[in-house]
Design an enzyme around this catalytic site. Structure first.
Site, PDB file in Angstrom:
ATOM      1  N   GLU A 204      -1.068 -17.372 -10.152  1.00 34.12           N
ATOM      2  CA  GLU A 204      -1.018 -16.145 -10.940  1.00 34.12           C
ATOM      3  C   GLU A 204       0.070 -16.187 -12.003  1.00 34.12           C
ATOM      4  OE1 GLU A 204      -3.208 -13.933 -10.960  1.00 34.12           O
ATOM      5  OE2 GLU A 204      -4.241 -14.030  -9.027  1.00 34.12           O
ATOM      6  N   ARG A 208      -1.158 -15.992 -15.952  1.00 32.81           N
ATOM      7  CA  ARG A 208      -0.789 -14.762 -16.657  1.00 32.81           C
ATOM      8  C   ARG A 208       0.460 -14.946 -17.509  1.00 32.81           C
ATOM      9  NH1 ARG A 208      -2.793  -9.676 -12.926  1.00 32.81           N
ATOM     10  NH2 ARG A 208      -3.843 -10.894 -11.314  1.00 32.81           N
ATOM     11  N   ASP A 337     -13.678 -21.083  -8.046  1.00 31.97           N
ATOM     12  CA  ASP A 337     -14.163 -20.798  -9.392  1.00 31.97           C
ATOM     13  C   ASP A 337     -13.506 -21.545 -10.553  1.00 31.97           C
ATOM     14  OD1 ASP A 337     -11.836 -19.344  -8.971  1.00 31.97           O
ATOM     15  OD2 ASP A 337     -12.727 -17.389  -9.352  1.00 31.97           O
ATOM     16  N   GLU A 471     -15.556 -10.902 -15.481  1.00 26.64           N
ATOM     17  CA  GLU A 471     -16.350 -12.135 -15.495  1.00 26.64           C
ATOM     18  C   GLU A 471     -17.747 -11.980 -16.080  1.00 26.64           C
ATOM     19  OE1 GLU A 471     -12.956 -12.531 -12.950  1.00 26.64           O
ATOM     20  OE2 GLU A 471     -14.613 -11.074 -12.823  1.00 26.64           O
ATOM     21  N   THR A 557      -8.125 -19.083 -17.847  1.00 24.84           N
ATOM     22  CA  THR A 557      -8.910 -18.235 -16.954  1.00 24.84           C
ATOM     23  C   THR A 557      -8.443 -16.782 -16.951  1.00 24.84           C
ATOM     24  OG1 THR A 557     -10.011 -18.277 -14.777  1.00 24.84           O
ATOM     25  CG2 THR A 557      -7.597 -18.533 -14.821  1.00 24.84           C
TER      26      THR A 557
END
Length: 580
Positions: A204, A208, A337, A471, A557
């Protein structure tokens, strides 16, 4: 004061030379000087040498252009005041002369069609509304709780603050919300404290914070963002100190101690976490001129290529100690994913030179098609999950990114399969749209099933929620750019209307607990990825394709744009970061 200059072969007084000898010597010397200066200023690849003769204030980031040597020369002549205007969209890092198109498009991506442009302005309005309420009630916290009008910190970022600020920098910038962008930049400068002690998710923080700071630097040229991201990048490296080099999922940014998630089977690392570092770490190497970041992620590749994969599939759990799979659970949704996403995007970001990533991606896609892709009785194509050879006919909202992923990779597959991949991408995107249209709110559930007579519908109460996820909209955006089929913009507008009707509250946007009832119950959380991804993808969907063109950018992502590393990029970056 008498100065004596001694040259080889010339007496101290200089009187030993006859006039003709002096003339020949001076002619030779002047020719040599002319030749040297000509080479410095006119031969190719001379940017670094020019820096010797130019003052520090004259070396400025280049303007957007064709990538020619003339563009590089021009940026060296620009007045410093042109670069100091903090709200100018012309402030660019040096690599921008490599880009094919202006990052912000010929007219900031404004759509020619009035209806489309009106919809784009609506998305911008949603962003401003979300941001204003975050600033009013949760400034400096990680996320806004819009019902209780306060901030949320959480324990995902190990003491880091301002996740919504970092996630919003590039969105605010491309939307032209410059007052808001400048507020965010000022907070980064004065309040972003990277000296924290706590349990941070490596994944994360990378997608981010690292991704957000990288894209902010690449879009604006602000050295502040570059300095911060390089400082943060160093703090992530201790997570790789394992017997295999596979990083653990949790790290204390202060002490460097790392460990695996308590819920992860047998202390394993998660495929989607250690497999979603490549894009950012390659750019950390580009900016720092240190190979260590690229070495760390390439080591992950080497291990994955070495170990056996069941039916060609990549299970979700891997031991960072032994380097072996822990469970044979495979998912294109949660836990797996973005590993697949980063394979094809690594290939694209390398200007299609990373053949290893290409081979791994298409090999994985072939295994996915052979084992996971299914067709429902109603004709819907979906991706099931795989548990040691047994299929679970469930598809998560997270897996709906795969329509866009397969789409952007279609053109580089085997020639005979390119149309097949594009068709598969369209079919999966259609299925995910159906998961939206079959709910009362026209928003999709966290997971939907294809068994017991159900199709594209959540059958468990625990799967019925929607937390502002991006998504499905992400795949709409990619499929629009690849096909220009108007249905994708219509589907995106349906999502805008549903968000406005069911998720908008007095002080922001909130997720909802059940998409199958219009008597909505809000979860009181405006996720940072709503500002970074959901609203950005909607804005791009209703913009011209030259706004963050796919010819020049890949999105991490978390939807942070990173530039494709074309042949001139490394040279230009090194010429800026290493004064001669």
């Amino acid at each position: 004061v008498r100065v004596c200059v001694c040259l080889p072969g010339v007496s101290a007084s200089g009187m030993g030379l006859r006039l003709s000898q002096k003339f020949v010597f001076l002619l030779f010397l002047s020719g040599l000087v002319t030749l040297c200066f000509g080479a410095l200023f006119f031969l190719p690849d001379s940017v670094r040498l020019k820096r010797i003769f130019l003052s520090k204030t004259e070396v400025q980031p280049s303007t957007v252009g064709s990538g020619s040597e003339n563009d590089v020369k021009e940026h060296l002549k620009r007045p410093v005041k042109e670069q100091e205007h903090s709200r100018s969209v012309n402030r660019k890092p040096a690599f921008k002369s490599c880009l094919i198109k202006n990052p912000l498009g010929s007219d900031s991506g404004k759509a020619a069609d009035p209806k489309t442009n009106e919809r784009r302005e609506k998305v911008k309005e949603m962003m401003k509304f979300s941001w204003d309420n975050y600033k009013r009630y949760a400034w400096g916290k990680n996320e806004l709780r819009p019902l209780t009008k306060n901030g949320h910190i959480g324990n995902m970022f190990g003491g880091l603050r301002g996740a919504s600020i970092i996630d919003s920098l590039d969105t605010l910038y491309i939307m032209g919300l410059m007052d808001e962008y400048n507020d965010a930049k000022e907070w980064v400068q004065t309040s972003l404290d990277l000296n924290s002690n706590g349990e941070a998710s490596l994944f994360e923080v990378n997608i981010r914070y690292v991704g957000g700071l990288l894209s902010a630097y690449y879009l604006t040229g602000e050295e502040l963002f570059k300095n911060k991201v390089l400082e943060l990048g160093e703090k992530l490296l201790p997570a790789f100190n394992t017997p295999t080099g596979i990083p653990r999922g949790v790290i204390n940014l202060g002490s460097g101690t790392s460990w695996s998630w308590g819920w992860a089977s047998a202390g394993s690392s998660i495929l989607a976490e250690f497999g979603t570092l490549h894009l950012e770490f390659v750019h950390l190497t580009e900016l720092s001129n240190s190979p260590i970041y690229t070495e760390k992620v390439m080591n992950i590749r080497k291990l994955l290529n070495k170990i056996e994969k069941p039916h060609g599939l990549y299970p979700n759990f891997l031991s960072p100690v032994s380097g072996n799979w822990v469970q044979h659970h495979v998912s294109i949704g949660g836990l797996g994913d973005s590993f697949y996403e980063y394979l094809i995007k690594s290939y694209l970001m390398s200007d299609k030179k990373d053949e290893d990533a290409k081979k791994m991606y298409y090999g994985a896609l072939e295994a996915i098609e052979a084992n996971l892709v299914q067709k429902s009785p109603g004709g819907l194509t979906y991706m099931a999950e795989w548990r040691g050879g047994i299929l679970d006919h469930k598809m998560g909202h997270l897996a709906c990114f795969s329509g866009g992923m397969i789409g952007i990779g279609a053109d580089d597959g085997a020639p005979e399969k390119r149309q097949h991949y594009l068709d598969l991408a369209a079919e999966i995107t259609h299925t995910c749209h159906e998961s939206y249209t079959r709910s009362a709110t026209k928003l999709g559930p966290e997971a939907f099933r294809f068994d017991g007579g159900a199709e594209a519908t959540a059958t468990r109460l625990s799967d019925r929620y929607y937390i502002l996820r991006p998504e499905v909209i992400e795949s709409y955006m990619y499929m629009w750019r690849l096909t220009h089929d108007p249905k994708y913009r219509e589907w995106g507008w349906e999502a805008v209307e549903a968000l406005e009707q069911h998720c908008k509250v007095e002080s922001g946007f909130s997720g909802i607990r059940d998409v199958y009832t219009t008597m909505v119950s809000h979860d009181n959380m405006q996720q940072s990825f709503f500002l970074s991804e959901t609203l950005k993808y909607l804005y791009l969907l209703f913009s011209d394709d030259d706004l963050l063109s796919l010819e020049d950018w890949v999105f991490n992502t978390e939807a942070h744009p990173l530039p494709i590393i074309q042949h001139l990029l490394s040279f230009l970056l090194s010429s800026v970061r290493k004064p001669v």
